[in-house]
Design an enzyme around this catalytic site. Structure first.
Site, PDB file in Angstrom:
ATOM      1  N   ARG A   1       0.790  -1.245   0.000  1.00 23.89           N
ATOM      2  CA  ARG A   1       0.000   0.000   0.000  1.00 23.89           C
ATOM      3  C   ARG A   1       0.814   1.284   0.000  1.00 23.89           C
ATOM      4  NH1 ARG A   1      -5.493  -0.493   1.448  1.00 23.89           N
ATOM      5  NH2 ARG A   1      -5.618   1.774   1.541  1.00 23.89           N
TER       6      ARG A   1
ATOM      7  N   LYS B   1      -1.861 -20.215   2.926  1.00 25.61           N
ATOM      8  CA  LYS B   1      -2.866 -20.466   3.944  1.00 25.61           C
ATOM      9  C   LYS B   1      -2.959 -19.313   4.941  1.00 25.61           C
ATOM     10  CE  LYS B   1      -1.892 -23.171   7.631  1.00 25.61           C
ATOM     11  NZ  LYS B   1      -1.216 -22.493   8.752  1.00 25.61           N
TER      12      LYS B   1
ATOM     13  N   HIS C   1       3.290 -25.547   3.242  1.00 26.87           N
ATOM     14  CA  HIS C   1       4.754 -25.580   3.209  1.00 26.87           C
ATOM     15  C   HIS C   1       5.324 -26.891   3.742  1.00 26.87           C
ATOM     16  CE1 HIS C   1       4.578 -24.189   7.428  1.00 26.87           C
ATOM     17  NE2 HIS C   1       5.809 -24.591   7.533  1.00 26.87           N
TER      18      HIS C   1
ATOM     19  N   LYS D   1       8.891 -29.677   2.600  1.00 28.31           N
ATOM     20  CA  LYS D   1       9.985 -30.110   3.482  1.00 28.31           C
ATOM     21  C   LYS D   1      10.666 -31.328   2.851  1.00 28.31           C
ATOM     22  CE  LYS D   1       8.094 -28.252   7.751  1.00 28.31           C
ATOM     23  NZ  LYS D   1       9.013 -27.265   8.295  1.00 28.31           N
TER      24      LYS D   1
ATOM     25  N   GLU E   1       5.701 -28.014  18.650  1.00 30.20           N
ATOM     26  CA  GLU E   1       6.440 -26.750  18.613  1.00 30.20           C
ATOM     27  C   GLU E   1       6.732 -26.325  20.042  1.00 30.20           C
ATOM     28  OE1 GLU E   1       5.244 -23.853  15.370  1.00 30.20           O
ATOM     29  OE2 GLU E   1       3.339 -24.734  15.945  1.00 30.20           O
TER      30      GLU E   1
ATOM     31  N   ASP F   1      -5.105 -24.488  12.198  1.00 36.74           N
ATOM     32  CA  ASP F   1      -3.765 -23.996  11.860  1.00 36.74           C
ATOM     33  C   ASP F   1      -2.837 -25.119  11.405  1.00 36.74           C
ATOM     34  OD1 ASP F   1      -1.884 -21.826  11.755  1.00 36.74           O
ATOM     35  OD2 ASP F   1      -0.977 -22.514  13.624  1.00 36.74           O
TER      36      ASP F   1
ATOM     37  N   HIS G   1      -1.384 -29.234   7.452  1.00 37.34           N
ATOM     38  CA  HIS G   1      -0.081 -29.917   7.505  1.00 37.34           C
ATOM     39  C   HIS G   1      -0.203 -31.390   7.926  1.00 37.34           C
ATOM     40  CE1 HIS G   1       1.239 -25.891   7.007  1.00 37.34           C
ATOM     41  NE2 HIS G   1       1.285 -25.546   8.265  1.00 37.34           N
TER      42      HIS G   1
ATOM     43  N   LYS H   1       1.421 -26.122  20.602  1.00 40.43           N
ATOM     44  CA  LYS H   1       2.416 -25.080  20.904  1.00 40.43           C
ATOM     45  C   LYS H   1       2.866 -25.285  22.344  1.00 40.43           C
ATOM     46  CE  LYS H   1       1.290 -22.019  17.334  1.00 40.43           C
ATOM     47  NZ  LYS H   1       2.273 -22.078  16.243  1.00 40.43           N
TER      48      LYS H   1
END
Ligand code: BG6
Length: 490
Positions: free
Chosen positions: A43, A151, A181, A185, A219, A238, A243, A343
Site C-alpha cells: 500500500r 494459507k 509448506h 519439506k 512446537e 492452523d 499440515h 504449541k
C-alpha cells in the site's frame, strides 16, 4: 525461462520472514532461472531502493545461515522492485499489467515480457476473492500466469469454497497453486522416495504388518506476536486441517500410476475421502484439545496462553490437539492413526512413527519390541529403522534394540533446500506435485468440520496443560485405550 514473481503483501511478515530468505537462498544456490524479477507490491509509497533497504534490514532478523553478505545482497537486490498498489483500485491492476507486459530496461527487463508470471498472494486471505476478481477483469490471468495462495485458505468448508469459487472464476485449477509448506519439506519428498522408489517397504505397508501410525508436529514456541490471528484459528485449523492431514495422505496413499501431479493428488484425495468421519460421540472419545498454561520450556519460564499478547483472558482457543482416526479401506482397516500437534510442547519436533506388528512367536527370552520406522521431519531430517539384534552370548544371549539411522543432511550435505525455496522454484517452473488441489483442500475441511461444530456447542472448552509438557494427560489416555503409547512414552 524468464519470470516475473509478484508478491502481493510485499512488506508483510510472510514476505520478509519466509519468502525473501527463500528466494535469496535459491539465488545463492544458482537455482533461480535467469531473467527473473521479483516485484513486491504493497500500500505505501516507496522507491525500489527504499524497498531494497527495508529487505536488507529485515535480513538481519532471519536465521544467520540465511543472511547475505553485503556483496551477495547487492547481487540479489538487482532482482528486487517495488510498486505501490491499492488492491481495490482497477487502475492499479492495469498499471501492474503494463509493468508486466511492457517492461522497461530500467526496471530489469529489456527483452519483452517474461515467459512466466507468478502472482504470490501473501496477503490476508480475506482479500483473495477481490484480488482474483481484479486480476481476471484486468486480464492478468493469461496462460503464462500462475497464482500462488498461502494459507489459511478459509476458516471452514463454506469459506474455503467461497475462496475457491473466486479463484476459479479467474484462473484454471492448473494455474492455482495452494501452498502447504509442509509438502516442501525435504523429509516429505523422501517419504515419497522411500515408499515408491524402493521395493522393500511396499509389501509391509499395510494393515497385516503395521499396527498403528503416529504423526506429531510439536512446537516449543508459543503464539508469539500472532495472538489475535491464532485466537481466531486454533491448532485444528492452523496445523491439523492442512499440515498433519497432508502428511497422513503421503503415508496412506496408494502408489500413484506416475509422478504426474494429478496422479498423486488423485490418490491423496482418495485417502482424505476414506478418513473415518467424526460424530459427536467420536469427537468426545477420539479428540483431545488443550490450552497451555505457564510452565518451563527448554529451561525457560514462559507465560500461559491466556496471558499472551492479544489473547482474550477468557479464550477457549485450543493450542493443542491430539486425535485418533482411521483410513477406511482394505489397506488400512483397523489401523489407528494418531495425530498430534501443539504449541509450547517440550521441543520443536515433527515426526511420523510407523509401528510394525510384533513377531507372531518369540523364541528369545524376555519381551521383544516391535520394529518401528521413524520418519523425522525436523529439527533433523532423517529416517530411523528400529530393529532387534542379539546381544551377549551363550546363556546370556538376549535381544536388544538397535537402530539404523540415516541423516539426510549428512548424506546429501549440499543439496538440502528449505520448504519455501523448493515450493517457490516449483511455482516458477510450473511443477504442481507439491501444491494442494482445491478438492483435497475442501475434503480436508469437510473432515474437520464436525469437530469444529462440536466444540462450538460444547461448554467444557480445552483442557489445561503446563507449557513444556506433551499436552493434557487425556492425550496419552486416548492412545493407551488401544494398548499403545506415544513414542516418547513407549
Ligand atoms: C504455520 C502455522 O503454518 O506453520 C504456524 O500457521 C506454525 O502456527 C508453522 O508455527 C510451523 O511451521 P514449521 O515449518 O516451523 O514447522
Amino acid at each position: 525461462m524468464s519470470f516475473d514473481l509478484i508478491l502481493f503483501g510485499g512488506t508483510g511478515d510472510l514476505t520478509w520472514r519466509k519468502l525473501m530468505p527463500a528466494l535469496f537462498q535459491a539465488w545463492r544456490h544458482g537455482q533461480l532461472p535467469p531473467g527473473g524479477r521479483i516485484l513486491a507490491v504493497a500500500r505505501d509509497d516507496r522507491t525500489h531502493e527504499a524497498y531494497r533497504d527495508f529487505i536488507r534490514e529485515r535480513f538481519t532478523e532471519v536465521d544467520s545461515a540465511k543472511r547475505p553478505s553485503d556483496e551477495e545482497f547487492a547481487g540479489f537486490a538487482r532482482l528486487l522492485f517495488y510498486r505501490r498498489m491499492d488492491l481495490s483500485q482497477p487502475e492499479h491492476y492495469a498499471g501492474l499489467k503494463h509493468w508486466v507486459e511492457a517492461p522497461s530496461a530500467d526496471e530489469g527487463r529489456a527483452d519483452g515480457p517474461a515467459d512466466t508470471v507468478v502472482l504470490f498472494l501473501a496477503t490476508s486471505p480475506h482479500l483473495f476473492p477481490e484480488i482474483c476478481a481484479q486480476l481476471g477483469a484486468t486480464g492478468l490471468n493469461g496462460p503464462r500466469v500462475r497464482v500462488v495462495l498461502e494459507k489459511p485458505l478459509g476458516h471452514d468448508l463454506a469459506s474455503a469454497r467461497e475462496i475457491n469459487r473466486a479463484v476459479r472464476a479467474a484462473f484454471t485449477e492448473e494455474q492455482a497453486l495452494r501452498i502447504d509448506h509442509y509438502l516442501g519439506k525435504p523429509a516429505v519428498q523422501n517419504l515419497m522416495a522411500l515408499r515408491f522408489g524402493n521395493a522393500l517397504f511396499e509389501p509391509l505397508w499395510r494393515r497385516e504388518s503395521i499396527s498403528h501410525i503416529e504423526i506429531t508436529i510439536a512446537e516449543s514456541l508459543g503464539v508469539g506476536t500472532r495472538g489475535d490471528f491464532y485466537d481466531r484459528t486454533g491448532a485444528l485449523r492452523d496445523m491439523i486441517q492442512n499440515h498433519a492431514l497432508q502428511l497422513l495422505t503421503m503415508i496412506a496413499m496408494e502408489p500413484p500410476s506416475s509422478s504426474d501431479a494429478d496422479a498423486i493428488r488423485d490418490e491423496k484425495l482418495k485417502v482424505l475421502k476414506s478418513l473415518r468421519p467424526f460424530t459427536a460421540a467420536s469427537v468426545e472419545r477420539d479428540v483431545v484439545r488443550g490450552q497451555y498454561r505457564a510452565g518451563t520450556v527448554q529451561g525457560q519460564g514462559v507465560v500461559g496462553y491466556l496471558d499472551e499478547a492479544k489473547v482474550p483472558a477468557d479464550s477457549r482457543c485450543e493450542t493443542f490437539v491430539a486425535l485418533r482416526t482411521g483410513v477406511e479401506n482394505w489397506r488400512w482397516a483397523g489401523v489407528p492413526f494418531y495425530l498430534r500437534t501443539g504449541k509450547r510442547l517440550p521441543g520443536r519436533d515433527a515426526q511420523i512413527v510407523v509401528h510394525f506388528r510384533a513377531v507372531p512367536h518369540s523364541i528369545f527370552p524376555g519381551p521383544a519390541r516391535a520394529n518401528k520406522l521413524v520418519i523425522k521431519l525436523q529439527p533433523e531430517d532423517g529416517l530411523e529403522l528400529h530393529l532387534m539384534a542379539a546381544k551377549g552370548s551363550g546363556t546370556h544371549e538376549r535381544l536388544s534394540p538397535v537402530r539404523l539411522d540415516l541423516d539426510f543432511d549428512k548424506a546429501f550435505p549440499s543439496e538440502r533446500v528449505g520448504a519455501y525455496e523448493k515450493l517457490l522454484l516449483d511455482a516458477i517452473a510450473g511443477r504442481l506435485n507439491l501444491f494442494v488441489r482445491s478438492d483435497e483442500q475442501e475434503q480436508a475441511w469437510q473432515w474437520v468440520e464436525p469437530v469444529l461444530r462440536h466444540w462450538e456447542a460444547d461448554s467444557e472448552g480445552p483442557r489445561a496443560y503446563a507449557a513444556g509438557t506433551w499436552g493434557p494427560p487425556a492425550s496419552s489416555a486416548m492412545v493407551a485405550r488401544d494398548g499403545n503409547a506415544w513414542d516418547e512414552e513407549a
